[in-house]
Design a protein around this motif. Structure first.
Motif, PDB file in Angstrom:
ATOM      1  N   UNK A 132       1.940  13.981   4.047  1.00 14.35           N
ATOM      2  CA  UNK A 132       1.114  12.830   3.668  1.00 14.35           C
ATOM      3  C   UNK A 132       1.010  11.861   4.851  1.00 14.35           C
ATOM      4  N   UNK A 133      -0.165  11.293   5.065  1.00 14.83           N
ATOM      5  CA  UNK A 133      -0.355  10.410   6.236  1.00 14.83           C
ATOM      6  C   UNK A 133       0.438   9.121   6.112  1.00 14.83           C
ATOM      7  N   UNK A 134       0.601   8.476   7.213  1.00 16.78           N
ATOM      8  CA  UNK A 134       1.379   7.237   7.267  1.00 16.78           C
ATOM      9  C   UNK A 134       0.558   6.080   6.729  1.00 16.78           C
ATOM     10  N   UNK A 135       1.230   4.918   6.616  1.00 17.85           N
ATOM     11  CA  UNK A 135       0.564   3.710   6.113  1.00 17.85           C
ATOM     12  C   UNK A 135      -0.580   3.294   7.020  1.00 17.85           C
ATOM     13  N   UNK A 136      -0.414   3.507   8.320  1.00 13.87           N
ATOM     14  CA  UNK A 136      -1.473   3.121   9.264  1.00 13.87           C
ATOM     15  C   UNK A 136      -2.736   3.924   9.032  1.00 13.87           C
ATOM     16  N   UNK A 137      -2.564   5.221   8.754  1.00 15.75           N
ATOM     17  CA  UNK A 137      -3.739   6.058   8.496  1.00 15.75           C
ATOM     18  C   UNK A 137      -4.445   5.617   7.234  1.00 15.75           C
ATOM     19  N   UNK A 138      -3.685   5.224   6.187  1.00 17.81           N
ATOM     20  CA  UNK A 138      -4.308   4.761   4.941  1.00 17.81           C
ATOM     21  C   UNK A 138      -5.015   3.431   5.166  1.00 17.81           C
ATOM     22  N   UNK A 145      12.764  14.192  -8.964  1.00 18.59           N
ATOM     23  CA  UNK A 145      13.756  13.570  -8.081  1.00 18.59           C
ATOM     24  C   UNK A 145      13.545  13.990  -6.630  1.00 18.59           C
ATOM     25  N   UNK A 146      13.264  15.277  -6.426  1.00 20.76           N
ATOM     26  CA  UNK A 146      13.011  15.756  -5.066  1.00 20.76           C
ATOM     27  C   UNK A 146      11.775  15.091  -4.486  1.00 20.76           C
ATOM     28  N   UNK A 147      10.740  14.929  -5.327  1.00 16.84           N
ATOM     29  CA  UNK A 147       9.503  14.306  -4.841  1.00 16.84           C
ATOM     30  C   UNK A 147       9.711  12.843  -4.478  1.00 16.84           C
ATOM     31  N   UNK A 148      10.501  12.151  -5.298  1.00 15.91           N
ATOM     32  CA  UNK A 148      10.767  10.732  -4.991  1.00 15.91           C
ATOM     33  C   UNK A 148      11.510  10.600  -3.668  1.00 15.91           C
ATOM     34  N   UNK A 149      12.539  11.434  -3.488  1.00 12.68           N
ATOM     35  CA  UNK A 149      13.318  11.376  -2.244  1.00 12.68           C
ATOM     36  C   UNK A 149      12.455  11.759  -1.038  1.00 12.68           C
ATOM     37  N   UNK A 150      11.655  12.823  -1.216  1.00 11.67           N
ATOM     38  CA  UNK A 150      10.824  13.268  -0.106  1.00 11.67           C
ATOM     39  C   UNK A 150       9.748  12.259   0.212  1.00 11.67           C
ATOM     40  N   UNK A 151       9.162  11.631  -0.808  1.00 18.12           N
ATOM     41  CA  UNK A 151       8.127  10.624  -0.583  1.00 18.12           C
ATOM     42  C   UNK A 151       8.690   9.409   0.132  1.00 18.12           C
ATOM     43  N   UNK A 152       9.902   8.974  -0.301  1.00 21.25           N
ATOM     44  CA  UNK A 152      10.503   7.819   0.368  1.00 21.25           C
ATOM     45  C   UNK A 152      10.832   8.143   1.817  1.00 21.25           C
ATOM     46  N   UNK A 153      11.320   9.395   2.069  1.00 18.70           N
ATOM     47  CA  UNK A 153      11.637   9.768   3.448  1.00 18.70           C
ATOM     48  C   UNK A 153      10.386   9.857   4.296  1.00 18.70           C
ATOM     49  N   UNK A 154       9.289  10.331   3.724  1.00 15.37           N
ATOM     50  CA  UNK A 154       8.022  10.421   4.487  1.00 15.37           C
ATOM     51  C   UNK A 154       7.490   9.056   4.829  1.00 15.37           C
ATOM     52  N   UNK A 155       7.618   8.111   3.882  1.00 18.81           N
ATOM     53  CA  UNK A 155       7.100   6.762   4.151  1.00 18.81           C
ATOM     54  C   UNK A 155       7.960   6.031   5.189  1.00 18.81           C
ATOM     55  N   UNK A 156       9.266   6.279   5.117  1.00 15.02           N
ATOM     56  CA  UNK A 156      10.136   5.615   6.109  1.00 15.02           C
ATOM     57  C   UNK A 156       9.879   6.191   7.513  1.00 15.02           C
ATOM     58  N   UNK A 167       0.836  -1.204   0.000  1.00 11.30           N
ATOM     59  CA  UNK A 167       0.000   0.000   0.000  1.00 11.30           C
ATOM     60  C   UNK A 167       0.867   1.248   0.000  1.00 11.30           C
ATOM     61  N   UNK A 168       1.949   1.225   0.771  1.00 13.76           N
ATOM     62  CA  UNK A 168       2.841   2.378   0.816  1.00 13.76           C
ATOM     63  C   UNK A 168       3.486   2.656  -0.535  1.00 13.76           C
ATOM     64  N   UNK A 169       3.879   1.603  -1.256  1.00 22.69           N
ATOM     65  CA  UNK A 169       4.472   1.803  -2.591  1.00 22.69           C
ATOM     66  C   UNK A 169       3.470   2.405  -3.563  1.00 22.69           C
TER      67      UNK A 169
END
Length: 339
Positions: free
Chosen positions: A27-33, A327-338, A6-8
């Motif tokens: 963006x909310x965490x995986x638990x919120x989704x 590129x910034x969005x990918x890095x920021x999205x991965x950091x938010x999910x982690x 789901x996170x991916x």
């Protein structure tokens, strides 16, 4: 495992919709989704679309690419038109220079009288059938209108008519002088300009437009970059026989073969002079048209090249900005999910 998948998917949705970095970090965490997937996803999707419409970044790049393709096509067309004009100019220039020997002896013999005052006058305006050749047609029309006004100022009994050769001259003169147009000839360069063709046109003009004086307005070819507006005056048979000062046509000092029939000699002389002047005028104007079209197409090609450089720079900047942002969005999205 399920929450990881789901996170991916969420990260892909974030990147595809082009959200900003701040919205990605919020963006909310995986638990919120997992708890409220549809409600949370719908609200965040609406927030992303408010920031940037779907596909806005791709659409801007596509618009620039389409514009670049259009400019390249126009540049090819203008370059080809320049080459065609140069080829035509080389062919017509020699004929125009040779035709000057036909009417120059008449000027030496009879003179040129552009300001002569007569009752009936016909202005023959020589123009082109096609455009994209600068201002040569506007120049001929401007001089023709000036001659019409000058003749009208000489008296109310003066009558002046237009004879137009070429589509572009007709299109301009019929706007405000439709009633003054008495004769029109078009498509004269379709099969090439020759003396036989011009002699037939001159014969039709003389038969359908009886006048005391015929004034031919055309653009004389001077060089590849310039042309001279010219007015050539041709007298009718009666005026030629009477002379400008009423003392004869100036042929008294010459020995005539048919001295008993001077009227026939003047008829032939006037008709040949008009045909020779018209032939030279059409060739000179065709040369000026080809030269003006060459310059116009050369300028258009250069303008297209300059525009293409600016569009290429804009496209590269837009593309680089898009890549950097993704590129910034990918890095920021991965950091938010982690996190």
């Amino acid at each position: 495992m399920a929450s990881g998948r789901v996170g991916n998917r969420i990260a892909k949705l974030i990147i595809c919709h082009g959200s900003s970095i701040s919205s990605l970090r919020a963006w909310p965490t995986t638990a919120a989704f997992t708890a409220q997937p549809w409600t949370c996803l719908g609200s965040r999707m609406a927030a992303v679309q408010e920031l940037a419409p779907f596909g806005a970044r791709a659409a801007s790049s596509q618009i620039v690419r389409t514009r670049m393709k259009s400019v390249k096509s126009i540049q090819k067309i203008t370059k080809a038109m320049k080459m065609v004009a140069a080829s035509k100019l080389r062919g017509i220039q020699a004929k125009a220079e040779n035709s000057r020997g036909l009417w120059q002896p008449f000027v030496a013999l009879l003179g040129d009288n552009p300001g002569i005052s007569v009752k009936k006058k016909v202005i023959v305006t020589v123009s082109s059938d096609k455009g994209l050749c600068g201002g040569i047609n506007s120049t001929s029309v401007k001089y023709s209108k000036a001659l019409l006004r000058m003749n009208a100022l000489m008296g109310a009994d003066k009558e002046t008519k237009y004879v137009i050769i070429g589509e572009k001259g007709k299109a301009q003169l019929q706007r405000d002088s439709r009633k003054a147009i008495s004769f029109f000839v078009g498509e004269t360069q379709k099969i090439g300009i020759c003396f036989t063709q011009v002699a037939m046109i001159a014969d039709d003009i003389l038969k359908k437009n009886k006048a005391d004086v015929y004034q031919v307005v055309f653009n004389k070819f001077a060089s590849m970059v310039s042309f001279l507006p010219t007015v050539a005056t041709v007298l009718s048979t009666e005026m030629l026989a009477a002379g400008i000062d009423g003392k004869g046509g100036g042929l008294e000092s010459y020995e005539l073969e048919d001295a008993d029939m001077p009227s026939e000699i003047y008829d032939n002389l006037a008709e040949f002079q008009f045909a020779a002047v018209l032939y030279n005028a059409m060739l000179e104007n065709a040369c000026s048209e080809a030269g003006a079209r060459m310059r116009a197409m050369e300028n258009s090609t250069q303008n297209a090249s300059d525009m293409l450089e600016r569009l290429t720079l804009t496209y590269n900047r837009t593309r680089q900005t898009s890549i950097t942002t993704e590129l910034i969005e990918i890095i920021s999205g991965a950091a938010a999910l982690e996190g």
